[in-house]
Design an enzyme around this catalytic site. Sequence first.
Site, PDB file in Angstrom:
ATOM      1  N   TRP A   1      -3.947   5.518  -4.610  1.00  0.00           N
ATOM      2  CA  TRP A   1      -3.147   6.537  -3.932  1.00  0.00           C
ATOM      3  C   TRP A   1      -2.189   7.301  -4.842  1.00  0.00           C
ATOM      4  O   TRP A   1      -1.574   6.734  -5.733  1.00  0.00           O
ATOM      5  CB  TRP A   1      -2.287   5.894  -2.839  1.00  0.00           C
ATOM      6  CG  TRP A   1      -3.077   5.360  -1.697  1.00  0.00           C
ATOM      7  CD1 TRP A   1      -3.193   4.045  -1.354  1.00  0.00           C
ATOM      8  CD2 TRP A   1      -3.861   6.095  -0.758  1.00  0.00           C
ATOM      9  NE1 TRP A   1      -4.008   3.933  -0.251  1.00  0.00           N
ATOM     10  CE2 TRP A   1      -4.427   5.162   0.137  1.00  0.00           C
ATOM     11  CE3 TRP A   1      -4.139   7.454  -0.581  1.00  0.00           C
ATOM     12  CZ2 TRP A   1      -5.261   5.543   1.183  1.00  0.00           C
ATOM     13  CZ3 TRP A   1      -4.969   7.825   0.465  1.00  0.00           C
ATOM     14  CH2 TRP A   1      -5.514   6.878   1.333  1.00  0.00           C
TER      15      TRP A   1
ATOM     16  N   GLU B   1      -4.449  -2.278   5.491  1.00  0.00           N
ATOM     17  CA  GLU B   1      -3.899  -2.772   6.758  1.00  0.00           C
ATOM     18  C   GLU B   1      -4.961  -3.412   7.639  1.00  0.00           C
ATOM     19  O   GLU B   1      -4.650  -3.988   8.672  1.00  0.00           O
ATOM     20  CB  GLU B   1      -3.247  -1.605   7.536  1.00  0.00           C
ATOM     21  CG  GLU B   1      -1.956  -1.076   6.942  1.00  0.00           C
ATOM     22  CD  GLU B   1      -2.175   0.049   5.933  1.00  0.00           C
ATOM     23  OE1 GLU B   1      -3.269   0.092   5.317  1.00  0.00           O
ATOM     24  OE2 GLU B   1      -1.265   0.875   5.750  1.00  0.00           O
TER      25      GLU B   1
ATOM     26  N   LYS C   1      -6.203  10.519  -2.655  1.00  0.00           N
ATOM     27  CA  LYS C   1      -6.822   9.323  -3.216  1.00  0.00           C
ATOM     28  C   LYS C   1      -7.668   9.688  -4.419  1.00  0.00           C
ATOM     29  O   LYS C   1      -8.653  10.393  -4.298  1.00  0.00           O
ATOM     30  CB  LYS C   1      -7.655   8.600  -2.166  1.00  0.00           C
ATOM     31  CG  LYS C   1      -7.695   7.128  -2.441  1.00  0.00           C
ATOM     32  CD  LYS C   1      -8.176   6.331  -1.272  1.00  0.00           C
ATOM     33  CE  LYS C   1      -7.799   4.875  -1.468  1.00  0.00           C
ATOM     34  NZ  LYS C   1      -8.544   4.004  -0.573  1.00  0.00           N
TER      35      LYS C   1
ATOM     36  N   THR D   1       0.839  -1.189   0.000  1.00  0.00           N
ATOM     37  CA  THR D   1       0.000   0.000   0.000  1.00  0.00           C
ATOM     38  C   THR D   1       0.874   1.240   0.000  1.00  0.00           C
ATOM     39  O   THR D   1       1.908   1.274   0.662  1.00  0.00           O
ATOM     40  CB  THR D   1      -0.964   0.020   1.213  1.00  0.00           C
ATOM     41  OG1 THR D   1      -1.636   1.270   1.241  1.00  0.00           O
ATOM     42  CG2 THR D   1      -0.249  -0.185   2.539  1.00  0.00           C
TER      43      THR D   1
HETATM   44  P1  AMP Z   1      -6.592   1.544   1.105  1.00  0.00           P
HETATM   45  O1  AMP Z   1      -5.602   0.942   2.009  1.00  0.00           O
HETATM   46  O2  AMP Z   1      -6.040   1.865  -0.225  1.00  0.00           O
HETATM   47  O3  AMP Z   1      -7.844   0.742   1.060  1.00  0.00           O
HETATM   48  O4  AMP Z   1      -6.990   2.973   1.686  1.00  0.00           O
HETATM   49  C1  AMP Z   1      -7.519   3.138   2.971  1.00  0.00           C
HETATM   50  C2  AMP Z   1      -7.821   4.600   3.193  1.00  0.00           C
HETATM   51  O5  AMP Z   1      -8.766   5.059   2.236  1.00  0.00           O
HETATM   52  C3  AMP Z   1      -8.418   4.917   4.529  1.00  0.00           C
HETATM   53  O6  AMP Z   1      -7.449   5.033   5.543  1.00  0.00           O
HETATM   54  C4  AMP Z   1      -9.123   6.246   4.230  1.00  0.00           C
HETATM   55  O7  AMP Z   1      -8.211   7.328   4.235  1.00  0.00           O
HETATM   56  C5  AMP Z   1      -9.612   6.043   2.813  1.00  0.00           C
HETATM   57  N1  AMP Z   1     -10.987   5.514   2.826  1.00  0.00           N
HETATM   58  C6  AMP Z   1     -11.391   4.242   2.687  1.00  0.00           C
HETATM   59  N2  AMP Z   1     -12.735   4.143   2.724  1.00  0.00           N
HETATM   60  C7  AMP Z   1     -13.205   5.388   2.898  1.00  0.00           C
HETATM   61  C8  AMP Z   1     -14.518   5.965   3.029  1.00  0.00           C
HETATM   62  N3  AMP Z   1     -15.620   5.221   2.960  1.00  0.00           N
HETATM   63  N4  AMP Z   1     -14.591   7.298   3.217  1.00  0.00           N
HETATM   64  C9  AMP Z   1     -13.488   8.079   3.283  1.00  0.00           C
HETATM   65  N5  AMP Z   1     -12.236   7.604   3.152  1.00  0.00           N
HETATM   66  C10 AMP Z   1     -12.089   6.279   2.967  1.00  0.00           C
END
Ligand code: AMP
Length: 542
Positions: A444, A331, A439, A186
């Site tokens: 990312w 994570e 994002k 990630t």
């Molecule tokens: P990832 O590891 O790529 O799945 O990203 C996780 C991160 O995405 C989280 O720590 C948040 O910052 C963002 N994220 C995931 N789901 C949401 C959501 N429903 N609303 C806002 N941010 C989100």
Amino acid sequence: MQGLMMDVPLLITDLIRFAERNHGDTEIVSKTVEGGLHRYTYREAHARARRLAKVLHALGVKLGDRVGTLAWNGYRHYELYYAISGIGAVINTINPRLFPDQITYISNHAENQVLCFDLSFMPLVEKLAPQLKSVKHYVLLTDRAHMPAQTSIPKLKCYEDLMDQQDDRFEWPSFDERTAAALCYTSGTTGNPKGVLFGHRSTVLHAYGAALPDALNLSALDAVLPVVPMFHANAWSLPYACTMVGAKMVFPGPHLDGKSVYELIEQEKVTLSAGVPTVWLMLLQHLAANKVKFSTLKRTVIGGSACPPAMIRTFQDDYGVTVFHAWGMTEMSPLGTVGSLKTKQAQLPKDQRYAVQAKQGRGIFGVEMKIVDEGGKELPWDGKAFGDLLVKGPWIASGYMKSEGGDPLKDGWFPTGDVATIDAEGYLQITDRSKDVIKSGGEWISSIDLENIAVAHPAIQEAAVIGVKHPKWDERPLVVAVKKAGQEVTRDELLKFYEGKIAKWWMPDDVVFVPELPHTATGKLSKLTLRQQLKDYRLPGA
Ligand code: AMP
């Protein structure tokens, strides 16, 4: 103590063994990269996974070895999920949308012994192969008819040929449930991508959690379309959780545009789908433009980025589809919260109900949450106090592969890098992000990397990159830069300076020049203040 319950390890292969026995004729349908539609059953999938286990052994893959994949959502990727983990090796699902240097970094860091990839990634792998130091075997996920006549990839193997050389007489080995099973990198934190290692135990427990009625509510009555990629947080665990309950699975392959997703939903009678808001935006546009409705879709899980409230309303009012807004992170395997209602909220007037659903949802058993202030003091669950969100549980990472980045835990809690409120009913609302990333379309972009490039320009004194709202991609990068005294550079010149240094989709959307950037008392750039200063800024064309 005598008479205690059996000590049976929780292993991923038990899921597919169970599916074969209990849901042997339930289908797994895939749109393929080659352009067709493939269908088979859990029974056949299990037989092919056993055959693949023998292929992997023949290639020399042993317990603990890593096998990389660059693949879309499809049946061969599903077989790899089960066979690689099933023999005690680790599947490293690599995100093909990353910049080539990052893919090389990940594969070398993971020390992948074998790399399995879809036809779409031939040119990418041809370019990268000379730098992929650990890879001993390259396997193209296709049949003989689609193998290229010529390639620079050393000793390229054909997946279906390898499968034909084996039979499916294979017993899955048993081992410690704490053995690593999958590895996903990630970029959700600063610096190089970091590897999150999922274990057998954590994966099976997470699948139980995901399938719960107030989580994704999966059952053998469902046909599930994971649009969320299998290379991003294990497609939110759907390949495991659907197998656990015997749901039909429908894989979209590389075709994620509104028309393709809609047609697949209709054709395969999909009841539940899951993905990031950008995908649903394309789907809703297709529905509106063609004046069509869903005949079977009942629920959709939207997460990865904040789901716009208008999207929840449109899905429910115009199409009768209930939205489950979910929050989580790689994570966390990745599920943390899901926005299902309680009885008292289900009875609320529509607008109030939608307001609850627009939050990121409430906790699933297995995920403990708390919000804390700057001094680490726990804040109340009153829906107003906001602070750093910390989590704890059996499917939450304790650190990163090879201890990269040191120990992230704070008194045994994992800091999410998200800032949130939690209300008295336990509903989480993400209000900001303390980690320095953007994002876009669910993937990312590192603001630090973009800042480093800007300041490498001879006319730039200092630069900050922040995410600004975008109607399609949720966030896009904006460069805010200070010029050196007496130096000139235009917006277009600075953007040109990025070309060739980053993936195309990382290209900042705009540049704003300012006389100075805001700093905190300790001299650190204050992105919070900068975001506030630019709150009325609108991207060109947005
Ligand atoms: P990832 O590891 O790529 O799945 O990203 C996780 C991160 O995405 C989280 O720590 C948040 O910052 C963002 N994220 C995931 N789901 C949401 C959501 N429903 N609303 C806002 N941010 C989100």
